[in-house]
Design a protein around this motif. Structure first.
Motif, PDB file in Angstrom:
ATOM      1  N   TRP A  52       1.417  -1.183  -0.145  1.00  0.00           N
ATOM      2  CA  TRP A  52      -0.529  -0.169  -0.149  1.00  0.00           C
ATOM      3  C   TRP A  52       1.152   0.983   0.032  1.00  0.00           C
ATOM      4  O   TRP A  52       1.406   1.302   1.053  1.00  0.00           O
ATOM      5  CB  TRP A  52      -1.419   0.141   0.990  1.00  0.00           C
ATOM      6  N   ILE A  53       1.062   2.357  -0.611  1.00  0.00           N
ATOM      7  CA  ILE A  53       2.343   2.732  -1.444  1.00  0.00           C
ATOM      8  C   ILE A  53       1.929   4.456  -1.379  1.00  0.00           C
ATOM      9  O   ILE A  53       0.482   4.278  -2.244  1.00  0.00           O
ATOM     10  CB  ILE A  53       3.058   2.571  -2.772  1.00  0.00           C
ATOM     11  N   ASP A  54       1.964   5.409  -1.419  1.00  0.00           N
ATOM     12  CA  ASP A  54       1.327   6.736  -1.144  1.00  0.00           C
ATOM     13  C   ASP A  54       2.316   7.505  -2.178  1.00  0.00           C
ATOM     14  O   ASP A  54       2.923   6.666  -3.073  1.00  0.00           O
ATOM     15  CB  ASP A  54       2.286   7.769  -0.050  1.00  0.00           C
ATOM     16  N   ILE A  96      -4.032   6.620  -2.943  1.00  0.00           N
ATOM     17  CA  ILE A  96      -2.808   5.354  -2.828  1.00  0.00           C
ATOM     18  C   ILE A  96      -2.998   4.575  -3.337  1.00  0.00           C
ATOM     19  O   ILE A  96      -3.995   3.687  -4.525  1.00  0.00           O
ATOM     20  CB  ILE A  96      -3.904   4.708  -1.549  1.00  0.00           C
ATOM     21  N   HIS A  97      -1.719   3.696  -3.895  1.00  0.00           N
ATOM     22  CA  HIS A  97      -1.271   2.929  -4.943  1.00  0.00           C
ATOM     23  C   HIS A  97      -1.404   1.611  -4.900  1.00  0.00           C
ATOM     24  O   HIS A  97      -0.941   1.455  -3.201  1.00  0.00           O
ATOM     25  CB  HIS A  97       0.490   3.174  -5.600  1.00  0.00           C
ATOM     26  N   VAL A  98      -1.564   0.184  -4.967  1.00  0.00           N
ATOM     27  CA  VAL A  98      -2.060  -0.522  -4.368  1.00  0.00           C
ATOM     28  C   VAL A  98      -1.118  -1.534  -5.664  1.00  0.00           C
ATOM     29  O   VAL A  98      -1.068  -1.489  -6.772  1.00  0.00           O
ATOM     30  CB  VAL A  98      -3.812  -1.514  -4.522  1.00  0.00           C
ATOM     31  N   ARG A  99       0.004  -2.085  -5.059  1.00  0.00           N
ATOM     32  CA  ARG A  99       0.799  -2.493  -6.042  1.00  0.00           C
ATOM     33  C   ARG A  99       0.890  -4.528  -4.848  1.00  0.00           C
ATOM     34  O   ARG A  99       0.764  -4.757  -4.031  1.00  0.00           O
ATOM     35  CB  ARG A  99       2.251  -3.139  -6.051  1.00  0.00           C
ATOM     36  N   ALA A 100       0.181  -5.462  -6.382  1.00  0.00           N
ATOM     37  CA  ALA A 100      -0.334  -6.714  -5.641  1.00  0.00           C
ATOM     38  C   ALA A 100       0.612  -7.746  -6.652  1.00  0.00           C
ATOM     39  O   ALA A 100       0.927  -7.579  -7.934  1.00  0.00           O
ATOM     40  CB  ALA A 100      -1.528  -7.237  -5.285  1.00  0.00           C
ATOM     41  N   TYR A 101       1.099  -9.501  -5.621  1.00  0.00           N
ATOM     42  CA  TYR A 101       1.756  -9.650  -6.268  1.00  0.00           C
ATOM     43  C   TYR A 101       2.161 -11.379  -5.570  1.00  0.00           C
ATOM     44  O   TYR A 101       2.259 -11.055  -4.390  1.00  0.00           O
ATOM     45  CB  TYR A 101       3.055  -9.444  -6.548  1.00  0.00           C
ATOM     46  N   THR A 102       2.906 -12.383  -6.273  1.00  0.00           N
ATOM     47  CA  THR A 102       3.486 -13.646  -5.260  1.00  0.00           C
ATOM     48  C   THR A 102       4.482 -12.999  -5.606  1.00  0.00           C
ATOM     49  O   THR A 102       5.273 -12.343  -6.644  1.00  0.00           O
ATOM     50  CB  THR A 102       2.500 -14.667  -5.966  1.00  0.00           C
ATOM     51  N   THR A 103       4.788 -14.048  -4.208  1.00  0.00           N
ATOM     52  CA  THR A 103       7.229 -14.241  -5.046  1.00  0.00           C
ATOM     53  C   THR A 103       6.929 -14.920  -6.643  1.00  0.00           C
ATOM     54  O   THR A 103       7.991 -14.328  -6.979  1.00  0.00           O
ATOM     55  CB  THR A 103       7.500 -15.906  -4.164  1.00  0.00           C
TER      56      THR A 103
END
Length: 796
Positions: A77-79, A112-119
């Motif tokens: 969760w990024i500003d 709020i910028h959302v960045r989502a991922y798996t390994t």
């Protein structure tokens, strides 16, 4: 991973040689060993206020099916400056995950910028991680100053190049500095200033024109943007020799035209056409251009799944010379549950939603109900993201619009998207040379693991110690114990652990207890740490300049919530009166016996100590037989056979006094010793295996003894685990009366609605707030066959 396509490969010609077999094996290995995951997040809404909770449900796909690659899911969760405000780590269950983020009340940003991922996803191009901006309303924020829109245009010849003497289609895409479409018009001229074609956008900043390119000539576009600003942009240079690939057709086949320049080396006179979807071979054909400069063919696509298809043109030496992406839409990507809403928009009125999935396969769904005036993000959804935008580089404006219907006009517009956006290009040169992607991260083979290492010891001391004794104690005092063997290098591990928040880890060496005084011990879970900052975030900040009716309603909610928070802060406790009915006996029993993840929750509850039927039951399993819908129990009375239980095709996890156990131990417990039983519906997130079969928790009667403090006197460390889940607050006004204003804009959120052929009907109930007169219901999800659903209903 198993091959995902079982389609007849059209156009296969015998005798294509070793290189053709090489292409087949390359795609087979790429699809099996380097399958790429795609993620989509369903949020409860798209606009928030400081202090609110963002609820999400994540869905993961690999190929055309729900992914079985990863076990752990991460969200940053990024500003707006790239600072990571919070890092969420959650277990993946049934190719999905859930979680939440509490926006700090002091947060001053507007998005709020959302960045989502798996390994596993981090092994590949970061452009294909899930990225999304969520609006945060600031009531005191100044209106942004007007920003000058800067338009730019890109020209992309179909197939890749402009070729001498070959009439080619040139697509273009005009955008502003935030990637949003800009309408342009103008003309294309040669070096003499002669007009060759008009330049005008056809849809969302995109368009195309045709040109007869000549080697040595230069071509320039003269165009004006929406602000009447004049621009000049040079087209790509013309190649003297080469071959190009053109695609057309929107029916049950894709027609292709392969054309070469009049002057061409021998390797351009025999060419190969290869089509792939999700890194799987679906078509291959040989093209003979020894006697002509152009030849056409067709790819039958009626049996293909819907999605992006990549068509590559190879020379006789199997070197790629042209490539074209297209979209196959066979309308076979969705399933159709029924959504029946019995709505009542009176103040604090009760509402019902019935969901039925009349299908032969199971489904995994999420449901959100919000105030109808707040508005939802209709530009993208689970269908458009997992089929389209997750496969392309760069932003696609309003991708959900391309799936409204199957009209030819929408298909033509979508083809413009395919002509003007980047895609997952395969690095054929490297792969044909056996140069494979370097994998920095392995596939998640388990959930969070407990990993440790002993430092400052000799191998002989490690051998003498033998084992390390570990006690885990959570914040709520729940505890468990393991005994782990020490490897010769001092390492030890316990795979597939699931715990949330933090635990205190007490340890002691089994046979050499004084070793703890001389050795250093480290612990970890194997989860990815939070990054401090994230660079190159695609922030589309110009949308902050605009307000809409939806934002206006959200602003009203934010203002009312801020006013209420200030009022409560300034008012004494006597000024707020909350009247609640006394707790039921079963709830008091739950408070007495349960803790942590076992407290509350979606479960069947049984007060065994006060149930006369229990005293006549042979076992826990006989007592539960027929009492829990969907729970199938066999050999409940024993008779020499071990009892077993299944729920939705999976075995429940068994617990005795919140410690993992097995069916045999539960079967042997005397019912006179049992005080309380809870049966959690699937999925139960406290289980090691993911809890897809739910959980059966048995509590024995408490005595008057006082247990010693676990781990007292032992060395300890604090270890972080998965991000703890919050329970979504949904008041029950049939049992609770409150004078406090109800200003919830999200009225209901359920991230896990699981169905199967035997249990395909699901009913939920919730209560309206004080002010909503229109409700929006959004249902999204995926079934076991990888098909999607996105349903929206409005209640007034």
């Amino acid at each position: 991973m198993k091959r995902l396509y079982a389609f007849l490969l059209a156009g296969l010609i015998p005798g294509l040689g070793a290189y053709a077999q090489k292409v087949d094996s390359v795609l087979a290995k790429l699809g099996e060993e380097f399958t790429q995951e795609r993620a989509y997040l369903h949020f409860d809404k798209s606009v928030y206020a400081p202090g609110e909770t963002i609820w999400f449900k994540a869905y993961l796909e690999a190929g055309i099916l729900p992914s079985d690659i990863s076990k752990n899911f991460y969200v940053d969760w990024i500003d707006a400056s790239g600072n990571v405000l919070y890092h969420t780590a959650t277990p993946i269950i049934d190719a999905s995950a859930k979680g939440q983020f509490d926006i700090p009340a002091s947060f001053k940003g507007q998005l709020i910028h959302v960045r989502a991922y798996t390994t596993w996803m981090q092994n590949f191009d970061s452009a294909f991680l899930f990225n999304k901006d969520l609006r945060v309303l600031q009531l005191s924020a100044k209106k942004p100053e007007a920003v000058t829109v800067k338009a730019e245009i890109k020209f992309l010849p179909e197939g890749g190049d402009l070729l001498n003497g070959v009439n080619g289609k040139v697509a273009f895409k005009a955008t502003d500095q935030w990637g949003k479409p800009v309408a342009v018009k103008g003309s294309v001229r040669n070096s003499k200033g002669e007009k060759l074609d008009s330049l005008i956008t056809k849809h969302d900043g995109m368009g195309f024109f045709n040109i007869d390119a000549k080697a040595g000539e230069t071509y320039t576009a003269y165009w004006t943007d929406e602000q009447k600003q004049a621009h000049t942009t040079q087209l790509p240079a013309v190649k003297q020799t080469g071959a190009t690939l053109k695609l057309s057709g929107f029916g049950n086949r894709k027609n292709f035209l392969v054309e070469r320049t009049a002057e061409a080396p021998d390797e351009l006179k025999t060419l190969y056409v290869v089509a792939s979807m999700q890194q799987q071979l679906v078509y291959r054909a040989r093209v003979d251009l020894s006697e002509s400069v152009a030849i056409g063919g067709g790819i039958p696509t009626d049996n293909f799944p819907s999605g992006v298809m990549l068509v590559t043109l190879f020379t006789a030496n199997w070197v790629p010379v042209a490539e074209r992406a297209c979209f196959i839409n066979n309308q076979n990507y969705s399933f159709a549950p029924t959504l029946d809403v019995v709505g009542d928009t009176r103040r604090r009125a009760k509402n019902f939603i019935d969901i039925d999935v009349p299908d032969t396969v199971g489904a995994n769904l999420s449901l959100a109900v919000i105030d109808g005036g707040v508005g939802t993000d209709t530009s993208d959804n689970i269908v458009s993201h997992l089929l389209l935008t997750s496969e392309l580089k760069g932003p696609v404006y309003n991708p959900a619009a391309y799936f409204k219907n199957g009209s030819d006009s929408l298909k033509q517009q979508l083809d413009l998207v395919m002509l003007t956006n980047g895609w997952r290009k395969i690095d054929w040169e490297s792969l044909m040379a056996d140069k494979w992607p370097q994998l920095k991260y392995r596939r998640d083979s388990s959930y969070m693991s407990f990993l440790g290492k002993v430092y400052g010891t000799t191998p002989s001391q490690i051998r003498e110690a033998g084992f390390i004794n570990i006690i885990f104690k959570a914040k709520d005092s729940t505890q468990s114990m393991v005994f782990l063997p020490l490897a010769s290098n001092g390492t030890f591990s316990q795979p597939d652990m699931i715990f949330f928040d933090t635990v205190k880890v007490y340890y002691q060496f089994n046979k050499k207890r004084d070793l703890a005084e001389r050795a250093a011990v480290t612990f970890s879970t194997g989860l990815l740490p939070a990054p401090g900052t994230v660079a190159n975030i695609p922030l589309f900040a110009n949308w902050l300049l605009h307000d809409t009716t939806g934002l206006g309603r959200s602003r009203f909610f934010a203002a009312e919530q801020a006013r209420l928070a200030k009022l409560l802060k300034e008012t004494t406790l006597e000024g707020v009166t909350v009247k609640a009915k006394a707790k039921r006996p079963i709830d008091l029993l739950d408070d007495r016996y349960t803790s942590g993840l076992f407290k509350g929750g979606d479960a069947y509850q049984f007060d065994v100590g006060n149930d006369v039927v229990a005293q006549s039951s042979y076992s826990v399993f006989q007592y539960l037989q027929g009492r829990v819908a969907g729970l199938q129990i066999s050999n409940a009375t024993g008779g020499g056979s071990q009892a077993s239980a299944t729920w939705r095709g999976s075995t429940p996890t068994f617990y005795l006094d919140e410690m993992p156990t097995d069916a045999q131990q539960l079967q042997n417990i005397s019912m006179s010793d049992v005080a309380y039983i809870k049966v959690f519906r699937p999925p139960f997130f406290g289980s090691f295996g993911g809890g897809s079969g739910g959980a059966i928790v048995v509590y024995t009667k408490k005595g008057g003894d006082v247990k010693a403090e676990p781990g007292k006197g032992l060395d300890s460390r604090l270890l972080p685990g998965y991000t703890p889940y919050k329970q979504f607050y949904s008041p029950n006004y049939s049992t609770t009366v409150s004078d406090e204003p109800d200003l919830r804009s999200t009225l209901y959120w359920n991230p896990y609605i699981l169905t199967d052929p035997k249990n395909h009907h699901f009913t939920v109930e919730f209560y309206n707030n004080d002010i909503s007169k229109k409700l929006t219901v959004v249902l999204e999800g995926v079934n076991k066959d990888g098909k999607f659903v996105h349903l929206v209903q409005t209640v007034e």
